[in-house]
Design a protein around this motif. Structure first.
Motif, PDB file in Angstrom:
ATOM      1  N   UNK A 121      -9.444   8.268 -37.422  1.00 41.37           N
ATOM      2  CA  UNK A 121      -8.302   7.536 -36.889  1.00 41.37           C
ATOM      3  C   UNK A 121      -7.077   8.431 -37.020  1.00 41.37           C
ATOM      4  N   UNK A 122      -6.565   8.923 -35.885  1.00 42.44           N
ATOM      5  CA  UNK A 122      -5.452   9.882 -35.904  1.00 42.44           C
ATOM      6  C   UNK A 122      -4.229   9.301 -36.605  1.00 42.44           C
ATOM      7  N   UNK A 123      -3.922   8.032 -36.314  1.00 44.38           N
ATOM      8  CA  UNK A 123      -2.750   7.407 -36.932  1.00 44.38           C
ATOM      9  C   UNK A 123      -2.924   7.302 -38.446  1.00 44.38           C
ATOM     10  N   UNK A 124      -4.099   6.856 -38.864  1.00 47.96           N
ATOM     11  CA  UNK A 124      -4.347   6.670 -40.292  1.00 47.96           C
ATOM     12  C   UNK A 124      -4.307   8.003 -41.048  1.00 47.96           C
ATOM     13  N   UNK A 125      -4.937   9.040 -40.482  1.00 50.40           N
ATOM     14  CA  UNK A 125      -4.937  10.354 -41.129  1.00 50.40           C
ATOM     15  C   UNK A 125      -3.517  10.911 -41.204  1.00 50.40           C
ATOM     16  N   UNK A 126      -2.769  10.777 -40.118  1.00 49.23           N
ATOM     17  CA  UNK A 126      -1.391  11.277 -40.089  1.00 49.23           C
ATOM     18  C   UNK A 126      -0.519  10.538 -41.092  1.00 49.23           C
ATOM     19  N   UNK A 127      -0.729   9.220 -41.203  1.00 54.80           N
ATOM     20  CA  UNK A 127       0.066   8.425 -42.139  1.00 54.80           C
ATOM     21  C   UNK A 127      -0.223   8.829 -43.583  1.00 54.80           C
ATOM     22  N   UNK A 128      -1.504   9.034 -43.889  1.00 55.62           N
ATOM     23  CA  UNK A 128      -1.871   9.478 -45.235  1.00 55.62           C
ATOM     24  C   UNK A 128      -1.229  10.815 -45.550  1.00 55.62           C
ATOM     25  N   UNK A 129      -1.249  11.723 -44.578  1.00 57.30           N
ATOM     26  CA  UNK A 129      -0.655  13.035 -44.787  1.00 57.30           C
ATOM     27  C   UNK A 129       0.851  12.923 -45.030  1.00 57.30           C
TER      28      UNK A 129
END
Length: 885
Positions: A237-245
């Motif tokens: 999930x691009x949004x989820x990975x980006x948010x975690x980062x």
């Protein structure tokens, strides 16, 4: 697994039915004979379980027999729990009724009538269970099940701490050095500021282990400014990975409306910084998703790297990787060395020649896969003789068909666990892949399910659960994933939180009348600021039918009222309503006589608890942190002798909670906040609280911030003196709005050797500070709102040249009267040797800050202070010329 659950349940059931108090209740309800017959049959079946556990691996009919036994055992347990709960209800009712009226009721209503309802309900169930159990026992001949003696328990050859810590890796030195060069060198093959360093190979070959070693390498840590590790797995999930980062690099929790907004914020964080990102366990092959993910990375500094571990070569080929160096299985010699290290604590078999032939055979079956070698090595690390090694080598599990070579080794490691540990580990399958377990939460869930019944009376269920958790962690190293079969009768179910959870998602729950566990879980980053919505139809139509629930978690959902049916869940042990919008807990929650854990943490609108809260005699953990509108504790909460966790204590006058009621909570431990201390009427009451005898790890002492004529500084000083906590357990301490002129000496006493975090805030009448420098482990110190402190001098260090040896962060805020700081001038160079961060804010009369005695300082923030501070700051910087600040 079926044998595990059945065996453990049967042990618990037989133990319950042996209890004399339980026998008395059974006689009173007229079901003693049925239960006696049941116990005898269960004991005979228990004798067959050792043989069944060996045969279930290869005999499908035995496994089916065990599954049927397991479900029957659950049914029996529910009946027994019904009886025990009714007994508790009757006892509490009799205690609360006036003696005269109780006597009259007993005369008017015969005892046979008071017992009729439960007897009428349970007798048919017991008859049916007995028939089914007898039928299972009769099948033993057809299945070839025999009574055999159990093998003696394995004894450990060595302490678990002798296992390797993962800082070194056997047989991977060449790969490690090659990858280090790619990470640290100048990659001229790409025009981008970042490049990918792939680690590709089959499951269990050691991709994640190698990535972790690279990630933690000292050269890597110092080379990159930012470091982020994200486990991706199936959900790319691009949004989820980006948010975690973003959260990892910024240490901020922000809500973003869309991916573009999030990527703009992430771009700013990465701009001109060399960063290292690890994407572990990538399965996704969509090139467009990948391009979306890396869009913010174009702003980073040259030399940034992305380590990607994956089994899938297709994605890497799409990203124009031509030749891929796949991570191969270990050579036989390296595999044997790794196996010996985990099984024997040494890197060869030179001193264990009799075991070597079996070790070599096992290593061949593990096919050079490090994960398999570690799993079987840890298994045999607790076995002491040749026969044990021979059993593992010749196990039929190696011959089971499976496309994944790692599975037999993991199944062997699981199969070797004791029955109670298998049960606990199997329960973890409720949680999604890559779920980050909270040990405290998991132990409370295990306890609620009845899995933690210590035979050793000196060890609490919580302590036993912690021990079991560490054993499982050491055996499986976070790698093992066990799936459960689709059972005809659901007992434990979980579901992932989504923004909107509709009724359709719960179609599978229809008819699950025997359900014991319903958990809302998430693998996402902390979502304390995210709102989740649950269909009201679920609360009204579905959940009320789940009458056998023992664990219910509805945390983080936008629930404004506690559903009425919850008060009728008489088997419930664990109720989590954290971060919901509820305003009160209804009175019928007090009818949950079996409740052990109640969590309403973060319920910001909660104002009221049940008046008859004292009926929850079995309550052990009550978390009411972050409930700002809750201003009163229910009467009698100090009588709950089993209570260990009570995170918020509200002191009142007259008929409210008095501080001396804490003397009855002898098991109180963990984090505790005591509010309303200005209402304590005598130092004697504070002394009776006996805080020094409780294992409190975090303590916040709060007075009110209004200093009027009703408060006397001498009384408050006496009260604080008497509230000295246990110096062996305390790790964090806060004193807020205290009205005395002097802070008690115990606050800075060197006997508090575990104390790492101290905060003194709003103590406006105090004229000096305790000797905090004497606290040997202190890492963070905050002093705020102490208007009467003029000079901070050597009293802070206790005249000890070794003062503040561990302090890393120091904050001074809102100190309106503070003029000078004599502690860190030139003559005190030994003070604050480890101080990394110094914050001085809103101290208008402060005119001097010296930096010469702060050799480790990295962060300095001074705001709204006297004019002279800037001049002294420049001078200090000049003295430290050439150093990075």
């Amino acid at each position: 697994m079926a044998e595990t659950l059945a065996n453990e349940l049967l042990k618990v059931l037989v133990k319950k039915m042996t209890d004399e108090a339980f026998k008395r209740v059974a006689r009173a309800h007229g079901i003693y004979n049925e239960l006696k017959e049941l116990k005898q049959t269960l004991s005979r079946i228990q004798d067959l379980l050792q043989d069944a556990s060996q045969k279930e691996v290869t005999h499908k009919s035995v496994k089916e027999w065990l599954n049927a036994l397991q479900h029957l055992a659950y049914d029996i347990d529910d009946v027994l729990d019904d009886v025990a709960t009714e007994a508790m209800r009757r006892e509490l009712t009799l205690q609360q009724e006036p003696a005269a009226s109780t006597s009259m009721v007993r005369k008017l209503i015969p005892s046979c009538c008071t017992n009729f309802s439960l007897t009428h309900r349970l007798s048919p169930k017991l008859d049916s269970i007995n028939r089914e159990l007898e039928n299972l026992e009769k099948r033993k001949t057809d299945l070839g099940l025999l009574k055999i003696d159990e093998k003696p328990k394995h004894t450990s050859r060595r302490n678990e701490t002798s296992l390797p810590d993962g800082s070194s890796v056997i047989g991977r030195e060449v790969e490690k050095e090659r990858l280090l060069k790619k990470l640290l060198g100048d990659d001229g093959s790409t025009k981008e500021n970042f490049s990918i360093v792939p680690i590709v190979g089959m499951g269990g070959v050691g991709k994640t282990t190698l990535a972790r070693i690279l990630y933690n390498h000292t050269k890597v840590q110092s080379h990159f400014e930012l470091h982020v590790w994200i486990c991706v797995s199936d959900d790319f999930d691009v949004f989820k990975i980006s948010k975690t980062m973003f959260q990892d690099v910024s240490n901020e929790n922000k809500n973003f409306e869309n991916l573009n907004q999030l990527h703009m914020a992430l771009t700013n964080q990465l701009k001109n910084k060399r960063f290292l990102l690890v994407l572990d366990d990538v399965w996704h092959e969509n090139e467009n998703d990948w391009e979306n993910l890396v869009r913010p990375f174009h702003s980073c500094a040259p030399g940034s790297r992305i380590i990607m571990t994956t089994r899938k070569e297709e994605l890497l080929k799409n990203l124009h990787f031509g030749h891929l160096d796949s991570l191969k299985s270990l050579s036989h010699e390296d595999a044997l060395s790794l196996f010996a290290l985990h099984a024997l604590g040494v890197e060869n078999f030179n001193s264990h020649t009799t075991l070597k032939p079996y070790g070599e055979g096992i290593v061949k079956k593990c096919a050079g896969l490090p994960l398999a070698l570690k799993a079987i090595g840890r298994l045999l690390g607790t076995r002491t003789n040749v026969e044990d090694w021979e059993d593992v080598l010749n196990s039929e599990i190696w011959n089971l068909e499976n496309s994944d070579k790692i599975v037999p080794a993991l199944r062997l490691s699981y199969h070797d666990l004791s029955a109670d540990l298998k049960q606990l580990f199997a329960y973890c399958s409720l949680f999604p892949k890559d779920y980050l377990f909270d040990k405290e939460e998991l132990v409370l869930l295990w306890m609620a399910e009845g899995f933690l019944s210590p035979s050793n009376a000196t060890k609490s269920p919580e302590r036993l659960g912690h021990d079991y958790f560490e054993i499982l962690l050491s055996r499986f190293d976070n790698h093992m994933k066990i799936g459960t079969e689709h059972l005809a009768k659901y007992r434990h179910m979980s579901f992932s939180r989504e923004r909107y959870v509709g009724y359709h998602k719960f179609e599978a729950f229809k008819g699950a009348k025997s359900l014991r566990t319903l958990l809302a879980v998430s693998i996402d980053v902390d979502h304390g600021w995210i709102y989740f919505f649950l269909s009201n139809k679920i609360l009204v139509d579905l959940l009320p039918s789940l009458t056998l629930l023992r664990v219910l978690s509805l945390s983080h959902f936008q629930i404004t009222e506690v559903p009425e049916f919850i008060g009728s869940l008489k088997h419930l042990r664990y109720l989590n309503l954290a971060k919901t919008k509820i305003k009160e807990l209804p009175e019928n929650v007090s009818n949950l006589y079996n409740l052990q854990t109640l969590i309403v943490f973060g319920c910001e609108k909660l104002t009221k608890l049940p008046e008859s809260f004292s009926k929850l005699k079995k309550l052990r953990h009550f978390d009411i942190r972050d409930t700002p509108l809750l201003e009163k504790l229910p009467f009698g909460i100090g009588e709950l002798e089993s209570l260990q966790t009570l995170t918020k204590i509200i002191i009142e006058r007259d008929d409210g909670f008095a501080i001396n009621e804490l003397k009855g909570l002898t098991n109180l431990r963990g984090e505790v906040s005591i509010e309303g201390l200005h209402k304590v009427q005598s130092a004697k009451h504070a002394r009776e609280a006996n805080l020094s005898l409780k294992k409190i790890t975090g303590l916040e002492l709060q007075w009110v911030d209004v200093f009027d004529g009703s408060r006397t500084d001498t009384l408050e000083e006496e009260v604080l003196n008497e509230l000295k906590p246990n110096s062996d357990t305390l790790k964090t301490l806060s004193v807020v709005s205290y009205g005395g002129t002097q802070i008690s000496n115990w606050v800075g006493d060197r006997s508090f050797h575990e104390l790492v975090n101290v905060s003194i805030r709003g103590c406006k009448k105090c004229t000096s500070l305790p000797p905090f420098g004497l606290l040997p482990s202190l890492k963070r110190l905050q002093i705020q709102g102490m208007d009467e402190v003029k000079i901070i001098g050597l009293e802070l260090t206790g005249n000890d040249v070794n003062a503040f040896r561990s302090l890393e962060v120091l904050r001074f805020e809102d100190m309106s009267g503070w003029q000078g700081w004599s502690t860190i001038n030139e003559g005190s160079a030994t003070v604050f040797p480890c101080l990394k961060e110094l914050y001085v804010r809103n101290c208008p009369q402060l005119i001097n800050v010296s930096l010469q005695a702060l050799p480790s300082l990295k962060v300095l923030k001074i705001d709204r202070c006297g004019d002279g501070v800037l001049r002294s700051l420049v001078q200090g910087l000049q003295m430290r010329c050439g150093e990075e600040l």
